[in-house]
Design a protein around this motif. Structure first.
Motif, PDB file in Angstrom:
ATOM      1  N   ASP A  67     -11.899   5.600  -0.617  1.00  0.00           N
ATOM      2  CA  ASP A  67     -11.223   6.317  -1.702  1.00  0.00           C
ATOM      3  C   ASP A  67     -11.550   7.805  -1.667  1.00  0.00           C
ATOM      4  O   ASP A  67     -10.675   8.656  -1.890  1.00  0.00           O
ATOM      5  N   TYR A  93      -1.033  -3.771   2.907  1.00  0.00           N
ATOM      6  CA  TYR A  93      -1.584  -4.199   1.617  1.00  0.00           C
ATOM      7  C   TYR A  93      -3.076  -3.892   1.497  1.00  0.00           C
ATOM      8  O   TYR A  93      -3.623  -3.849   0.398  1.00  0.00           O
ATOM      9  N   CYS A  95      -4.530  -1.092   1.938  1.00  0.00           N
ATOM     10  CA  CYS A  95      -4.857   0.262   1.489  1.00  0.00           C
ATOM     11  C   CYS A  95      -3.819   0.924   0.592  1.00  0.00           C
ATOM     12  O   CYS A  95      -4.155   1.858  -0.136  1.00  0.00           O
ATOM     13  N   ILE A  96      -2.566   0.474   0.626  1.00  0.00           N
ATOM     14  CA  ILE A  96      -1.497   1.256   0.013  1.00  0.00           C
ATOM     15  C   ILE A  96      -1.640   1.371  -1.504  1.00  0.00           C
ATOM     16  O   ILE A  96      -1.247   2.375  -2.105  1.00  0.00           O
ATOM     17  N   TYR A  97      -2.227   0.361  -2.140  1.00  0.00           N
ATOM     18  CA  TYR A  97      -2.390   0.429  -3.594  1.00  0.00           C
ATOM     19  C   TYR A  97      -3.466   1.435  -3.979  1.00  0.00           C
ATOM     20  O   TYR A  97      -3.343   2.146  -4.990  1.00  0.00           O
ATOM     21  N   ARG A  98      -4.527   1.509  -3.184  1.00  0.00           N
ATOM     22  CA  ARG A  98      -5.575   2.501  -3.431  1.00  0.00           C
ATOM     23  C   ARG A  98      -5.016   3.897  -3.187  1.00  0.00           C
ATOM     24  O   ARG A  98      -5.318   4.843  -3.932  1.00  0.00           O
ATOM     25  N   GLY A 100      -1.867   4.782  -3.450  1.00  0.00           N
ATOM     26  CA  GLY A 100      -0.932   5.066  -4.529  1.00  0.00           C
ATOM     27  C   GLY A 100      -1.631   5.580  -5.781  1.00  0.00           C
ATOM     28  O   GLY A 100      -1.157   6.513  -6.437  1.00  0.00           O
ATOM     29  N   THR A 101      -2.765   4.983  -6.097  1.00  0.00           N
ATOM     30  CA  THR A 101      -3.544   5.455  -7.243  1.00  0.00           C
ATOM     31  C   THR A 101      -3.998   6.890  -7.034  1.00  0.00           C
ATOM     32  O   THR A 101      -3.900   7.732  -7.938  1.00  0.00           O
ATOM     33  N   GLN A 104      -1.109   9.434  -7.471  1.00  0.00           N
ATOM     34  CA  GLN A 104      -0.771   9.685  -8.873  1.00  0.00           C
ATOM     35  C   GLN A 104      -1.886  10.446  -9.587  1.00  0.00           C
ATOM     36  O   GLN A 104      -1.615  11.346 -10.397  1.00  0.00           O
ATOM     37  N   ASP A 113       9.204   3.560  -3.480  1.00  0.00           N
ATOM     38  CA  ASP A 113       8.411   2.839  -2.501  1.00  0.00           C
ATOM     39  C   ASP A 113       9.406   2.110  -1.602  1.00  0.00           C
ATOM     40  O   ASP A 113      10.324   1.448  -2.071  1.00  0.00           O
ATOM     41  N   THR A 136       4.423  -0.810   3.495  1.00  0.00           N
ATOM     42  CA  THR A 136       4.990  -0.057   2.380  1.00  0.00           C
ATOM     43  C   THR A 136       4.857   1.434   2.630  1.00  0.00           C
ATOM     44  O   THR A 136       3.805   1.917   3.061  1.00  0.00           O
ATOM     45  N   LEU A 138       5.238   5.054   0.582  1.00  0.00           N
ATOM     46  CA  LEU A 138       5.362   5.725  -0.702  1.00  0.00           C
ATOM     47  C   LEU A 138       5.926   7.117  -0.465  1.00  0.00           C
ATOM     48  O   LEU A 138       5.393   7.871   0.362  1.00  0.00           O
TER      49      LEU A 138
END
Length: 362
Positions: A67, A93, A95-98, A100-101, A104, A113, A136, A138
């Motif tokens: 992070d 999956y 890393c993409i959610y971390r 994305g956070t 933002q 996305d 994914t 972004l």
């Protein structure tokens, strides 16, 4: 700080980006380490070894370390991105959610996305979960308030046989002759297909734009940028990838066609602004002339010398304001709704006169 175009910088992107001029690139495409956290070798049912992503550059000691790395390179990218620019980040999956956070949290604003559906994914050899058949992407603008950014809607629609381009893209993974190999082995474990970058660059850049890839790898972004008449900046830490990318891009002929050949087109958003009063200045309309909303003579307004319209009951405003009033609409683009009577008696939308002014250069 000097920006060298069509150049690959070797080094850590966080350090190299700090040496580049602020707000100097139009588009960023980033394919960062995925932090796959592989704990052991992967093997097929016949016990042959799977050529998976187990490179040193994809290893991090913890989620916190990953992070921190993510926030550092995204912050560095944000500094060099123009206020009219956008950024793409691709990931699995893992890393993409971390990511994305982090995007933002740093102030980027998510536009879409995109799901890249890999039509020929690697099987799930152990049979303990679903086959991982997509990644994914972004796509973000720099800030929520940002009004201008490049999105070539009409080009994508033409590329998709006249239909709107959707957010699910079915494309094969990089394979065959496109895949760079050394002694029969894949040179880079996550080389992206040129078809993917072709679509990204066609969507969100124009000929002559500067495209930055902070994890350049074997140079797919640079290769496609060169083919499409864009300029590129690559940053890559591994010397073997830099060498391969340079050779790959050097072998591509320079783009020699006109801008239209590489995707440039004039749209309403990009066209020169023409105020309504310019039609009077050009003699295409005259004070006192009648315009008809929706081509209906029962809904008329009078053109005034300052470029405003006046209704029969005395209401006065721009072609947009009076259009909304007469049409009973919350908002109105007057160029599309007001008609004038041509010399042959036909009612013609006033946007045709705007195009005449644009074409004349007045």
């Amino acid at each position: 700080m000097t920006l060298i175009l069509d150049h690959i910088y070797q080094g850590d992107c966080r350090e190299v980006l700090a040496t580049l001029p602020e707000k100097s690139v139009d588009l960023i495409f980033a394919d960062p380490p995925y932090n796959l956290q592989l704990q052991q070798e992967l093997r097929r049912p016949d016990q042959s070894r799977v050529d998976a992503v187990d490179d040193a550059w994809d290893r991090f000691g913890s989620f916190a370390e990953y992070d921190q790395f993510t926030r550092e390179w995204l912050t560095a990218c944000r500094r060099v991105l123009k206020d009219s620019g956008t950024i793409w980040v691709i990931g699995s999956y893992h890393c993409i959610y971390r990511i994305g956070t982090a995007l933002q949290d740093l102030g980027f604003w998510l536009l879409n996305d995109i799901v890249w559906v890999r039509t020929n994914p690697m099987p799930q050899f152990r049979g303990v979960r679903f086959t991982n058949a997509h990644e994914t992407l972004l796509w973000c603008k720099k800030t929520r308030e940002q009004k201008q950014y490049t999105f070539n809607y009409h080009a994508l629609k033409d590329m998709n046989d006249g239909k709107q381009m959707r957010s699910d893209w079915e494309l094969p993974i990089c394979s065959g002759s496109e895949r760079l190999r050394v002694n029969g082995e894949k040179l880079h474990s996550t080389q992206k297909p040129e078809a993917l970058l072709y679509r990204v660059l066609m969507a969100s850049s124009n000929p002559g734009d500067v495209v930055l890839d902070p994890f350049f790898g074997t140079g797919t972004t640079g290769a496609v940028a060169k083919k499409l008449g864009r300029r590129f900046i690559g940053i890559e830490r591994e010397a073997r990838y830099v060498e391969a990318a340079r050779a790959r891009i050097d072998a591509i002929p320079e783009a020699s066609g006109d801008a239209e050949m590489y995707g440039a087109r004039q749209t309403r958003r990009s066209a020169r602004r023409v105020p309504f009063a310019a039609l009077l200045e050009a003699g295409l309309l005259a004070p006192g002339q009648q315009l008809y909303f929706g081509g209906q003579e029962s809904r008329a307004a009078t053109v005034l010398a300052d470029g405003t319209l006046r209704t029969a009951d005395g209401a006065r405003g721009s072609i947009h304001q009076i259009g909304a009033l007469v049409g009973g609409l919350p908002a109105c683009n007057g160029w599309d709704h007001w008609f004038y009577r041509a010399e042959n008696g036909e009612l013609v939308v006033i946007d045709a006169l705007r195009e005449k002014v644009r074409g004349s250069g007045q």
